[in-house]
Scaffold this active site. Structure first.
Site, short mmCIF file in Angstrom:
data_model
loop_
_atom_site.label_atom_id
_atom_site.label_comp_id
_atom_site.label_asym_id
_atom_site.label_seq_id
_atom_site.Cartn_x
_atom_site.Cartn_y
_atom_site.Cartn_z
N TYR A 72 0.87 -1.20 -0.05
CA TYR A 72 -0.04 0.21 0.16
C TYR A 72 0.68 1.13 -0.08
O TYR A 72 0.68 2.10 -0.80
CB TYR A 72 -0.76 -0.04 1.26
CG TYR A 72 -1.96 1.07 1.15
CD1 TYR A 72 -3.29 0.69 0.73
CD2 TYR A 72 -1.61 2.22 1.67
CE1 TYR A 72 -4.38 1.89 0.59
CE2 TYR A 72 -2.81 3.21 1.47
CZ TYR A 72 -3.98 3.06 0.90
OH TYR A 72 -5.03 3.96 0.91
N PHE A 124 -7.45 19.98 -24.88
CA PHE A 124 -8.16 18.61 -25.08
C PHE A 124 -9.44 18.57 -24.63
O PHE A 124 -9.81 19.48 -23.34
CB PHE A 124 -7.44 17.48 -24.67
CG PHE A 124 -8.27 16.13 -24.80
CD1 PHE A 124 -8.43 15.66 -26.24
CD2 PHE A 124 -8.47 15.36 -24.03
CE1 PHE A 124 -9.09 14.68 -26.75
CE2 PHE A 124 -9.25 14.04 -24.40
CZ PHE A 124 -9.44 13.77 -25.76
N ASP A 125 -10.44 17.80 -24.87
CA ASP A 125 -11.89 18.18 -24.22
C ASP A 125 -12.07 17.50 -22.93
O ASP A 125 -12.95 18.32 -22.27
CB ASP A 125 -12.87 17.21 -25.04
CG ASP A 125 -12.49 15.80 -25.10
OD1 ASP A 125 -11.37 15.07 -24.88
OD2 ASP A 125 -13.36 14.84 -25.21
N ASP A 215 0.34 19.37 -20.77
CA ASP A 215 -0.75 18.21 -21.15
C ASP A 215 0.31 17.57 -21.98
O ASP A 215 0.19 17.65 -23.31
CB ASP A 215 -1.86 18.76 -21.61
CG ASP A 215 -2.92 17.44 -22.07
OD1 ASP A 215 -2.39 16.28 -21.81
OD2 ASP A 215 -4.13 17.70 -22.45
N ALA A 217 0.36 14.16 -22.87
CA ALA A 217 0.18 12.79 -23.41
C ALA A 217 0.98 12.16 -24.41
O ALA A 217 1.31 11.00 -24.42
CB ALA A 217 -1.55 12.68 -23.87
N LYS A 258 -1.09 6.82 -23.50
CA LYS A 258 -0.59 7.38 -25.12
C LYS A 258 0.99 6.85 -24.95
O LYS A 258 1.34 5.66 -25.50
CB LYS A 258 -0.99 8.83 -25.17
CG LYS A 258 -2.19 8.96 -25.70
CD LYS A 258 -3.08 9.21 -24.53
CE LYS A 258 -4.67 9.87 -24.83
NZ LYS A 258 -5.35 9.84 -23.78
N HIS A 450 -20.20 13.64 -26.31
CA HIS A 450 -19.97 12.73 -27.52
C HIS A 450 -19.80 11.17 -27.16
O HIS A 450 -20.14 10.34 -28.00
CB HIS A 450 -18.84 13.19 -28.33
CG HIS A 450 -17.36 12.91 -27.66
ND1 HIS A 450 -16.26 12.49 -28.52
CD2 HIS A 450 -16.84 12.83 -26.53
CE1 HIS A 450 -15.18 12.23 -27.56
NE2 HIS A 450 -15.48 12.47 -26.55
N1 F0G Z 1 -4.93 14.93 -22.90
C1 F0G Z 1 -4.86 14.76 -23.93
C2 F0G Z 1 -4.10 15.35 -25.18
C3 F0G Z 1 -5.37 13.63 -24.45
O1 F0G Z 1 -5.50 13.41 -25.88
C4 F0G Z 1 -6.31 12.96 -23.42
C5 F0G Z 1 -7.05 11.65 -23.99
C6 F0G Z 1 -6.28 13.41 -22.14
C7 F0G Z 1 -5.52 14.50 -21.92
C8 F0G Z 1 -6.99 12.69 -21.27
O2 F0G Z 1 -6.39 11.35 -20.69
O3 F0G Z 1 -7.89 9.52 -21.43
O4 F0G Z 1 -6.03 9.04 -19.98
O5 F0G Z 1 -8.00 10.46 -19.42
N2 F0G Z 1 -7.41 11.49 -25.16
C9 F0G Z 1 -7.85 10.12 -25.45
C10 F0G Z 1 -8.05 10.22 -27.24
C11 F0G Z 1 -9.18 9.94 -24.82
O6 F0G Z 1 -8.53 9.44 -27.70
O7 F0G Z 1 -7.34 11.16 -27.75
P1 F0G Z 1 -7.33 10.17 -20.27
#
Ligand code: F0G
Length: 458
Positions: A72, A124-125, A215, A217, A258, A450
């Site tokens: 843990y 990102f969304d 950010d 990813a 990613k 979406h």
């Molecule tokens: N930032 C970026 C640039 C992303 O592309 C994503 C996720 C996230 C943050 C959020 O990360 O999914 O681990 O919570 N992108 C995916 C996509 C879902 O299909 O591009 P997460």
């Protein structure tokens, strides 16, 4: 003869995928309310919905899974990950989270309050969702070139410094808690940010004493593009480039699904111990104790290994050349796509593909449905559905770009699969003039609609 390019790995384990008939797919997509998220994966032949968590782990990552320490507190897996993050990114403090948006949730709980302004390149969304959920505002300062898909600009993820300075001048510093740079910029087409731009943004932010977070990813793909496209970086290793990139940030959020090539996981990296301490409270509240925060020991081990593999040049070259292999076929056929080819995906310009459809008809979603019916290929809409409604007016937001994204999972598909995808889209292109109606929404959620939206033919 010059030897051709070839993948930097071979395949040890396979997973069957299934073909289906057009009649089956027509029924399935109707049953799924024309939302491709509602399809079962066995109703899909080639799944390009996302490159997130869908990659194939290496034999080294699977061996690391066996070495996971599930204690843990104070697990060796935690320290393995901490060392990998410090070595690759340079951030001395980190918090594990279960995925990227969880990292955003924890960080933004610490930094963002109602009424705040958060500038950046196209957020990102989920990032935007977490900002707007806190009644704050994301301001897109991306260069205008990014919104013209035909322009072949090397760094369409760059921020326009004049736009950014305009925002910084318009609000009191106390209302701008951070600037977010997304590397690569997913929303503008998997487009990289140049080192120069990262450096300039940091310099400008320093003048106003505002922290910059990445950010991150797809930070390694961004580094690959810097190496290939930016003067002065051709002889540097990916790891050197990555370290320099992160030297222009105060911290990072990471979706490890990613570029760290794991199926689940995320983290936040910090320079500031004080901020790390503040965020720790939220991490414990939302994610778990600081030495695992939403991840098991074995997953932290695989992630640590993935950070090293994901920043190897040969791996990145294999990956990005496969995306370009698909892109080139679509380009040669005259299909309108975002140029240059993205790092993780090819983005089809749906407005130019189906100019006869009204913007109210969810054009990119319509194209995604047609591609699925044609070949069982699942892409994803990056357009009006994803953009959600304006939280204040409740009206649809029509983004400049209406895209169908074909995201390529890492180390999963072969170039034969890419040929199949290209042929499916070419067939849709050949019959594009027959597609006369779009879709309309019958049910939607107030935010991040979406994923669960239901549609019918308009
Ligand atoms: N930032 C970026 C640039 C992303 O592309 C994503 C996720 C996230 C943050 C959020 O990360 O999914 O681990 O919570 N992108 C995916 C996509 C879902 O299909 O591009 P997460």
């Amino acid at each position: 003869m010059n030897l051709p390019f070839s993948e930097s790995y071979k395949i040890k384990m396979v997973e069957p995928i299934r073909r289906s008939t057009r009649e089956q797919r027509e029924q399935w997509i109707k049953d799924a309310r024309f939302n491709l998220f509602n399809l079962r994966s066995d109703q899909v032949f080639i799944d390009l919905l996302t490159d997130s968590g869908t990659g194939a782990m290496s034999q080294m990552q699977w061996s690391e899974m066996m070495l996971g320490d599930e204690s843990y507190a104070g697990a060796s897996s935690y320290y393995k990950l901490k060392n990998a993050i410090a070595e690759i990114t340079g951030f001395p403090y980190f918090l594990p989270t279960h995925q990227g948006r969880a990292a955003e949730n924890v960080l933004f709980s610490t930094m963002i309050k109602a009424g705040d302004i958060v500038p950046g390149n196209s957020h990102f969304d989920t990032t935007k969702g977490h900002i707007e959920f806190r009644k704050a505002h994301a301001v897109d300062c991306t260069i205008d070139e990014a919104f013209n898909t035909t322009l072949d600009h090397p760094f369409k993820g760059d921020v326009d410094l004049n736009k950014l300075e305009g925002v910084l001048k318009s609000y009191p510093v106390s209302q701008i808690p951070l600037i977010i740079m997304t590397v690569t910029c997913n929303s503008s087409g998997g487009q990289p940010v140049s080192m120069k731009n990262l450096r300039d943004v940091k310099q400008l932010a320093n003048q106003y004493d505002i922290p910059v977070f990445f950010d991150s990813a797809r930070f390694a793909e961004n580094a690959y593009f810097i190496k290939i496209r930016e003067e002065g970086y051709g002889d540097k290793s990916i790891r050197e480039i990555v370290r320099e990139m992160f030297s222009y940030a105060d911290g990072m959020t990471m979706s490890s699904k990613k570029d760290a090539i794991v199926n689940m996981g995320g983290f936040i990296g910090f320079n500031s111990k004080a901020l790390f301490n503040q965020a720790t409270t939220y991490n414990i509240l939302f994610e778990g104790y600081i030495s695992y925060g939403g991840m098991s020991g074995r997953d932290m081990n695989a992630l640590a290994q993935g950070l090293y593999e994901g920043t190897e040049f040969d791996y990145l070259e294999t990956r990005i050349k496969q995306v370009a292999y698909l892109g080139q076929q679509l380009k040669d056929y005259g299909i309108p796509i975002q140029y240059p080819f993205g790092g993780h995906a090819i983005f089809v310009d749906a407005k130019r593909f189906l100019p006869q459809l009204p913007k109210e008809g969810y054009v990119a979603q319509t194209l995604a449905v047609e591609l699925y019916i044609e070949g069982g290929v699942r892409g994803v809409e990056i357009g009006t559905l994803l953009a959600d409604r304006d939280p204040e007016t409740g009206l649809n937001r029509y983004p400049d770009l209406e895209l169908l994204r074909l995201a390529i999972p890492r180390r999963v598909y072969t170039n034969n699969h890419m040929d199949y995808v290209a042929a499916s889209l070419m067939n849709v292109y050949d019959r594009r003039h027959e597609i006369m109606s779009g879709l309309k929404v019958t049910r939607e959620a107030p935010i991040l609609r979406h994923f669960t939206v239901e549609l019918e033919k308009a």
